[in-house]
Motif scaffolding. Structure first.
Motif, PDB file in Angstrom:
ATOM      1  N   SER A 758       0.996  -1.296  -0.123  1.00  0.00           N
ATOM      2  CA  SER A 758       0.044   0.085  -0.081  1.00  0.00           C
ATOM      3  C   SER A 758       0.993   1.193   0.023  1.00  0.00           C
ATOM      4  O   SER A 758       1.796   1.291   0.612  1.00  0.00           O
ATOM      5  N   ILE A 759       0.431   2.352  -0.754  1.00  0.00           N
ATOM      6  CA  ILE A 759       1.284   3.480  -0.968  1.00  0.00           C
ATOM      7  C   ILE A 759       0.200   4.618  -0.937  1.00  0.00           C
ATOM      8  O   ILE A 759      -0.766   4.373  -1.822  1.00  0.00           O
ATOM      9  N   SER A 760       0.658   5.651  -0.536  1.00  0.00           N
ATOM     10  CA  SER A 760       0.048   6.894  -0.523  1.00  0.00           C
ATOM     11  C   SER A 760       0.534   7.889  -1.858  1.00  0.00           C
ATOM     12  O   SER A 760       1.613   8.081  -1.913  1.00  0.00           O
ATOM     13  N   MET A 761      -0.238   8.442  -2.615  1.00  0.00           N
ATOM     14  CA  MET A 761       0.080   9.099  -4.138  1.00  0.00           C
ATOM     15  C   MET A 761      -0.433  10.443  -3.750  1.00  0.00           C
ATOM     16  O   MET A 761      -1.650  10.681  -3.500  1.00  0.00           O
ATOM     17  N   PHE A 762       0.271  11.442  -4.041  1.00  0.00           N
ATOM     18  CA  PHE A 762      -0.145  13.003  -4.059  1.00  0.00           C
ATOM     19  C   PHE A 762      -0.776  13.246  -5.528  1.00  0.00           C
ATOM     20  O   PHE A 762       0.030  13.140  -6.440  1.00  0.00           O
ATOM     21  N   ARG A 763      -2.060  13.387  -5.585  1.00  0.00           N
ATOM     22  CA  ARG A 763      -2.610  13.531  -6.922  1.00  0.00           C
ATOM     23  C   ARG A 763      -3.166  14.904  -7.170  1.00  0.00           C
ATOM     24  O   ARG A 763      -3.758  15.553  -6.283  1.00  0.00           O
ATOM     25  N   ARG A 764      -2.796  15.662  -8.441  1.00  0.00           N
ATOM     26  CA  ARG A 764      -3.505  16.752  -8.837  1.00  0.00           C
ATOM     27  C   ARG A 764      -3.976  16.678 -10.191  1.00  0.00           C
ATOM     28  O   ARG A 764      -3.159  15.946 -10.966  1.00  0.00           O
ATOM     29  N   GLY A 765      -4.951  17.186 -10.495  1.00  0.00           N
ATOM     30  CA  GLY A 765      -5.605  16.845 -11.894  1.00  0.00           C
ATOM     31  C   GLY A 765      -6.629  15.891 -11.939  1.00  0.00           C
ATOM     32  O   GLY A 765      -6.596  15.049 -11.044  1.00  0.00           O
ATOM     33  N   THR A 766      -7.274  15.920 -12.732  1.00  0.00           N
ATOM     34  CA  THR A 766      -8.408  15.055 -13.099  1.00  0.00           C
ATOM     35  C   THR A 766      -8.352  13.965 -14.418  1.00  0.00           C
ATOM     36  O   THR A 766      -9.249  13.315 -14.774  1.00  0.00           O
ATOM     37  N   SER A 767      -7.223  14.063 -15.034  1.00  0.00           N
ATOM     38  CA  SER A 767      -6.793  13.061 -16.103  1.00  0.00           C
ATOM     39  C   SER A 767      -6.537  11.629 -15.681  1.00  0.00           C
ATOM     40  O   SER A 767      -5.817  11.519 -14.609  1.00  0.00           O
ATOM     41  N   LEU A 768      -7.280  10.687 -16.222  1.00  0.00           N
ATOM     42  CA  LEU A 768      -7.094   9.394 -15.858  1.00  0.00           C
ATOM     43  C   LEU A 768      -6.974   8.406 -17.209  1.00  0.00           C
ATOM     44  O   LEU A 768      -7.392   9.105 -18.309  1.00  0.00           O
ATOM     45  N   TYR A 769      -6.440   7.499 -16.999  1.00  0.00           N
ATOM     46  CA  TYR A 769      -5.997   6.478 -18.274  1.00  0.00           C
ATOM     47  C   TYR A 769      -6.574   5.124 -17.894  1.00  0.00           C
ATOM     48  O   TYR A 769      -6.764   4.725 -16.797  1.00  0.00           O
ATOM     49  N   ASP A 770      -6.926   4.274 -19.179  1.00  0.00           N
ATOM     50  CA  ASP A 770      -7.226   2.923 -18.902  1.00  0.00           C
ATOM     51  C   ASP A 770      -6.042   2.212 -18.751  1.00  0.00           C
ATOM     52  O   ASP A 770      -4.926   2.531 -19.385  1.00  0.00           O
ATOM     53  N   ILE A 771      -6.343   1.102 -18.106  1.00  0.00           N
ATOM     54  CA  ILE A 771      -5.154  -0.148 -18.022  1.00  0.00           C
ATOM     55  C   ILE A 771      -4.672  -0.562 -19.439  1.00  0.00           C
ATOM     56  O   ILE A 771      -5.592  -0.694 -20.225  1.00  0.00           O
ATOM     57  N   PRO A 772      -3.315  -0.294 -19.837  1.00  0.00           N
ATOM     58  CA  PRO A 772      -2.885  -0.678 -21.233  1.00  0.00           C
ATOM     59  C   PRO A 772      -3.522  -2.394 -21.385  1.00  0.00           C
ATOM     60  O   PRO A 772      -3.732  -3.061 -20.686  1.00  0.00           O
ATOM     61  N   SER A 773      -3.375  -2.619 -22.796  1.00  0.00           N
ATOM     62  CA  SER A 773      -3.616  -4.115 -23.114  1.00  0.00           C
ATOM     63  C   SER A 773      -2.687  -5.005 -22.431  1.00  0.00           C
ATOM     64  O   SER A 773      -3.209  -6.160 -22.179  1.00  0.00           O
ATOM     65  N   ASN A 774      -1.476  -4.879 -22.287  1.00  0.00           N
ATOM     66  CA  ASN A 774      -0.600  -5.732 -21.442  1.00  0.00           C
ATOM     67  C   ASN A 774      -0.880  -5.466 -20.012  1.00  0.00           C
ATOM     68  O   ASN A 774      -0.158  -4.282 -19.565  1.00  0.00           O
ATOM     69  N   SER A 775      -1.701  -6.061 -19.197  1.00  0.00           N
ATOM     70  CA  SER A 775      -1.629  -5.690 -17.806  1.00  0.00           C
ATOM     71  C   SER A 775      -0.509  -5.824 -16.912  1.00  0.00           C
ATOM     72  O   SER A 775      -0.579  -5.264 -15.836  1.00  0.00           O
TER      73      SER A 775
END
Length: 860
Positions: A758-775
Motif C-alpha cells: 500500500s502506498i499513498s500518492m499525491f494527486r493533482r488534476g483529473t486526467s485518468l487513463y485506462d489500463i494498457p492491453s498488457n496488464s
C-alpha cells in the motif's frame, strides 16, 4: 545602549544627509528623525524605489543601521542554498533589547497552560514578526522593509516610541534571498533611464523560471509546515524561540489588482482555526483600512485568498496561537507599469507595504494585552481540546531509520513531542514493535499541530482552495500509523534520532549486499558505481549467512562482487565503509554465492546495473516547481549530477551522453519536429524516458506510448445555473491536491525496496487513463476506494478506482515510465521518492514482455 564607538564608526563611512533630500518624504510620516541614523540613500547611493534592492545591498544597509542605532540588533538564523545569510532584525527600545531574554521566556511560558497564569503581562511587550518577500519577484515588501527599519531606528515621534515600548519587533527583511536577488538582477538589468510602462516590455516579463522561487525553484511560502529548505527550517526555529503574537507576510499579486489584507474568504478558513483568531484579524484590519485611506490607496478584504493550508506563512501562525496576516499588493513587476487603475509605480507599491507595516505595529501596540491574552487562552483551550479528544495520539512505525529521522526532525522543529515505546503495541490490526515504533500524544502544547499533521480530512465547508486540501505527513512518508483511542505504554521522549549505517564484514568475503530498503540506498549505490564498482540487483528473494546470522535478502538489494573489480578487497571495504557512514546504509558481507532455494548470485535473476546518466528538459512551458523538485531531489538527496537541457538547446544536445531523460509536467508541443524525432530516436535506441503528468499526453500525441484516456465521465445536467455561481462551479471540478491510496506490485522493479504494497500518492488534476492491453505494464494501481484525504470533485473517487497510477512502456529498445502523480511533491513526499529512485536505477532491467506497446508498432 550601544557604544558611541559604533555610531562614530558609521559616521566615518558616510556623510549624513537629511531624509527629505533622499525622497524618503514620499514614504515617511511627518516628524522628527534622528540625523545620525543613515537613510538608505546614504548607504546605497539611491532613493528607495529607484532600483530594486539586491540582497547584498539590503544586508549592507541593515548592518549600517545596526551599527548606528541602539534600537536594533541583527542575528543570522540560516543560510540559503546559495549561501546568502538570512537575518532576524530585532527592533525595540534599548531597554527592551537589554531584557529580550526575559521577554522571550515570558512568551514561551504563555504557551504552557501550566505556567501561563503566572506570567505578568502589564509590562510585557507583544512580539510582532514582520516578514517580507518570500516570493523573490514580489520585492516591494523587502524594499518597504528598509523604509520600515529606518523609520523605527530614526523616528522620534510619540507613535514610534509607543510602538517600541510596547512591541518587540522581529523583522525578517527577506524570506527568500536567492529569489529576490534573481529578480532584482532582472528588473535592474532591463530598466531604462526613461521608464517604460508598456506591459509588453522585457523588463516586466521575466524569463523562466522567474524570481518567485528559491534556488531549487520551490515556493517557500508552501514550506512553513514541510520544512524542506534551510530558509524555512531556520525561520520556524526562530518562530518557536519567540512564539509571536502577530506575524505578517507581505506579497504581491496581479498588476490590475489593488491591495488585499486579511481576513480572507470566511468559508475557506481552516476549521481548526478558532473564530476569535479571525475576529482579531478583522479588528487589526481596521487599522490597515485607516492607513490606506490616509494615502488614498484602494484595497479589499474577505475575498480572493483563503486561510486553509497551514503550510503558508499567513496561516501557519493560526495553528500556533498567533495572528497571521497576508498582504497582497498589486505588482509593478518592474519600475513602472500600466494597469487598469492607472500607472503603477514601484515606489507606490512600496509605500502601501510600508504603511500597512506601520498599521500592524500600531494595532499590535494598542491591542497588546488582548493579543497576549489570546495566545494564553489559545493554549489553555488547546489543552482542554486535547484531553477531550477521542483520539489520544498516534502510533507510527517504519524500519527505515533515515526516513523516520527526517519525519522526527519536522515534528521537533514544530515543537511536537514524540516518544518511544516501552513495549510492543498492536492497534487496528497493525503491529508496532518497540524497537522502531513511536507514539505522538495529542495531549501536548502543540495539540493543533499534531492534529493537522496526522489527520485525514474528507469533509469541507467550501469546494475552492487557494492551495492543496490535504498534506497528511505520515501518509506522505509512507509510514505505518494508527489512531489511538486508549492508552499506550510510552517510553522516553525522543530528542534526536540518529540513523546509523553498518558495514558487516566477515572472513573470505565473496560479495557485499546493499540493503535497498534504506531511504538513502539510491544515493549510496550511485557512490558505489561512481567508484567504478560493478553492481547487480537481486530480482528474487533468498537468504544467506552473514556475520549477523542468516539474513533474508529481498528484491532490489544490490550485490557488489569482490572479484573482477578495479579495486582490491581492502579498497572496496574502505570505500563501502565510508559510503555506509555517510549515507547511513547497511552492507552485508557474504562468503558464498550459494543461497537457499537454489538461488545463486550468478543467477540470471541477478541483473547487472547501469550507472544513471540523467538529463531533464527545462525551460519555458515546463512547470518550474516540478522541475525544481526533481533537481533538488537528484542533487540534494542523491548527489547525482543532473544535466538540465533548456528546450531551446535540445536540438544541439548530444543525447548519447545520457541513458535517462526526464520530462516533468508542462507544455512540450512547441518542440520542433526534429527535436521530437531526436527524443524518439534516443528512446528507440535504448534510452529510459521518465514522464510525469502532462508530459504523458505529449508522448501519447507523438505515438510514443499506448495509453488511452479514461472515458468514464459523469453525465452533466442541462439545468440552467446562476451566473454568480460560475466561479464556484468551476472550482468544484478542480482537484488541486489530494491523497490517493494505491496498490503496488512488489515484484516489479519500480516497487523494489517497499515492504508494504500500500502506498499513498499525491494527486493533482483529473486526467485518468485506462489500463494498457498488457496488464503487466501497470505496477501501481489506485485502489477500489482510493481517496484518503483531501477534496475531490464529486464522483471522481469512483472514476479513479482501479485506474493505473504508473504505467511502463516500450519503444524500440527503450523504456518509458509514466507517473500520473508527483512522487517528489514539495520535497516532503518521502513515500514516493524510492519509486523515483527505482526508475533511475532499475528501468533498464524491466522485462520487455511486461511492457505496453503502442498500436502503431513502436517497440517491435
Amino acid at each position: 545602549m550601544k557604544s558611541l564607538l559604533k555610531t562614530t564608526f558609521f559616521l566615518l563611512l558616510s556623510i549624513t544627509i537629511s531624509f527629505a533630500q533622499n525622497g524618503m518624504e514620499y514614504y515617511l510620516p511627518e516628524g522628527d528623525y534622528d540625523k545620525s541614523i543613515p537613510t538608505p540613500k546614504d548607504v546605497l547611493g539611491y532613493d528607495i524605489g529607484d532600483w530594486h534592492v539586491s540582497h547584498d545591498q539590503l544586508v549592507t544597509y541593515l548592518k549600517a543601521l545596526d551599527a548606528a542605532s541602539d534600537r536594533i540588533e541583527m542575528v543570522e538564523y540560516a543560510r540559503s542554498h546559495e549561501n546568502r545569510p538570512l537575518y532576524t532584525v530585532m527592533i525595540s527600545t534599548p531597554e527592551n533589547l537589554a531584557r529580550k531574554e526575559d521577554i522571550r521566556q515570558a512568551h514561551l511560558q504563555l504557551t504552557d497552560h501550566k505556567k501561563s497564569s503566572k506570567v505578568a503581562i502589564d509590562n510585557l511587550p507583544a512580539v510582532l514578526y514582520q516578514g517580507y518577500s518570500i516570493h523573490g519577484n514580489e520585492s516591494s515588501g523587502a524594499n518597504a522593509g528598509l523604509v520600515n527599519a529606518y523609520y523605527l531606528a530614526a523616528g522620534n515621534s510619540s507613535e514610534v516610541m509607543h510602538t517600541l515600548e510596547n512591541v518587540m519587533i522581529l523583522m525578517d527583511p527577506c524570506y527568500n534571498p536567492d529569489g529576490l536577488n534573481r529578480f532584482a538582477s532582472w528588473a535592474n538589468t532591463h530598466k531604462s533611464k526613461t521608464l517604460v510602462s508598456d506591459p509588453a516590455s522585457r523588463e516586466l516579463n521575466e524569463v523562466w523560471p522567474r524570481g518567485r522561487t528559491n534556488h531549487y525553484w520551490f515556493d517557500l511560502n508552501r514550506d512553513w509546515l514541510l520544512l524542506t529548505h534551510p530558509e524555512s527550517q531556520g525561520r520556524i526555529k526562530v518562530y518557536h524561540q519567540w512564539k509571536p503574537n502577530v506575524l505578517t507576510d507581505h506579497h504581491e499579486m496581479g498588476t490590475n489588482s489593488t491591495f488585499f489584507f486579511q481576513p480572507g474568504i470566511p468559508s475557506r478558513t481552516n476549521p481548526n482555526t478558532p473564530q476569535l483568531n479571525q475576529d482579531l484579524t478583522e479588528k487589526i484590519g481596521t487599522y490597515h483600512a485607516a492607513a490606506l485611506d490616509s494615502i488614498g490607496s484602494l484595497y479589499y478584504t474577505k475575498a480572493s485568498f483563503d486561510d486553509f493550508y497551514y503550510g503558508k506563512g499567513s496561516t501557519y501562525p493560526d495553528a500556533n496561537g498567533c495572528i497571521g496576516i497576508l498582504f497582497e499588493q498589486a505588482s509593478s513587476r518592474g519600475h513602472l507599469q500600466e494597469s487598469s487603475n492607472g500607472l503603477l509605480s514601484f515606489p507606490f507599491t512600496i509605500r502601501n507595504q510600508f504603511v500597512t507595516s506601520l498599521s500592524t505595529q500600531k494595532a499590535t501596540a494598542n491591542m497588546r494585552e488582548e493579543l497576549i491574552n489570546f495566545k494564553r487562552d489559545f493554549y489553555k483551550k488547546q489543552n482542554k481540546a486535547a484531553k477531550a479528544s477521542k483520539i489520544k495520539g498516534y502510533l507510527i512505525t517504519d524500519e527505515d531509520e533515515v526516513k523516520m529521522s527526517n519525519f522526527h526532525r519536522i515534528l521537533a522543529t514544530h515543537k511536537v513531542e514524540m516518544y518511544g515505546l516501552s513495549q510492543d503495541a498492536n492497534q487496528d490490526g497493525k503491529r508496532f514493535p518497540k524497537e522502531n515504533s513511536y507514539y505522538v500524544p495529542m495531549d501536548q502544547n502543540q495539540y493543533l499541530m499534531v492534529k493537522t499533521i496526522f489527520e485525514k480530512v474528507r469533509t469541507f465547508p467550501d469546494s475552492l482552495f487557494y492551495d492543496v486540501s490535504a498534506w497528511t505527513l505520515p501518509l506522505a512518508f509512507d509510514l505505518t500509523y494508527a489512531e489511538v483511542t486508549g492508552s499506550v505504554n510510552a517510553g522516553s521522549r525522543i530528542s534526536t534520532l540518529e540513523p546509523k549505517g553498518n558495514l558487516y564484514k566477515m572472513k573470505d568475503t565473496y560479495a557485499y549486499i546493499l540493503d535497498w530498503k534504506s531511504y538513502n540506498a539510491p544515493a549510496a549505490l550511485y557512490q558505489v558505481m561512481d567508484a567504478g564498482l560493478r553492481s547487480k540487483v537481486i530480482n528474487k528473494e533468498f537468504a544467506l549467512n552473514t556475520s549477523e546470522g542468516n539474513v533474508q535478502f529481498d528484491r532490489g538489494d544490490v550485490v557488489i562482487p569482490i572479484q573482477n573489480q578495479k579495486l582490491n578487497i581492502r579498497e572496496i571495504e574502505s570505500k563501502l565503509a565510508a559510503i555506509s557512514e555517510a549515507y547511513k546504509v547497511d552492507f552485508y558481507a557474504v562468503s558464498t554465492g550459494q543461497a537457499d532455494n537454489n538461488m545463486t548470485l550468478g543467477n540470471p535473476e541477478v541483473d547487472i546495473l547501469e550507472m544513471p546518466k540523467v538529463a531533464m528538459i527545462v525551460g519555458e512551458g515546463v512547470t518550474s516547481y516540478d522541475a525544481g523538485e526533481v533537481w533538488h531531489h537528484i542533487d540534494q538527496r542523491y548527489n547525482i549530477p543532473l544535466t538540465m537541457i533548456d528546450k531551446r538547446q535540445l536540438y544541439r544536445a548530444n543525447m548519447e551522453r545520457y541513458n535517462t531523460l526526464i520530462m516533468v509536467n508542462g507544455r512540450y508541443n512547441d518542440l520542433s519536429s526534429k527535436e521530437q524525432e531526436k527524443i524518439t530516436e534516443w528512446v528507440n535506441g535504448g534510452g529510459n524516458l521518465i514522464l510525469f503528468r502532462s508530459a504523458i499526453d505529449w508522448a501519447r500525441s507523438k505515438e510514443l506510448i499506448e495509453l488511452e484516456k479514461s472515458k468514464n465521465k459523469e453525465s452533466k445536467g442541462t439545468a440552467s445555473k446562476s451566473y454568480k455561481m460560475s466561479s464556484s462551479s468551476r472550482g468544484a471540478g478542480v482537484l488541486g491536491g489530494a491523497i490517493f491510496a494505491a496498490e503496488m506490485d512488489l515484484s516489479h522493479p519500480l516497487c523494489y525496496g517497499y515492504d508494504n504494497s500500500s502506498i499513498s500518492m499525491f494527486r493533482r488534476g483529473t486526467s485518468l487513463y485506462d489500463i494498457p492491453s498488457n496488464s503487466f505494464a501497470t505496477p501501481v494501481i489506485y485502489t477500489n476506494n482510493p481517496v484518503q484525504s483531501g477534496y475531490i470533485p464529486r464522483g471522481f473517487d469512483k472514476k479513479a478506482a482501479n485506474k493505473p497510477a504508473v504505467t511502463v512502456h516500450r519503444s524500440g529498445s527503450g523504456k518509458i515510465i509514466c507517473f500520473q502523480d508527483n512522487l517528489l511533491f514539495r520535497g516532503y513526499w518521502y513515500g514516493g521518492n524510492k519509486m523515483f529512485g527505482n526508475a533511475l536505477f532499475f528501468s533498464s532491467i524491466v522485462n520487455t514482455s511486461t511492457l505496453a506497446r503502442d498500436e502503431h508498432g513502436h517497440g517491435h
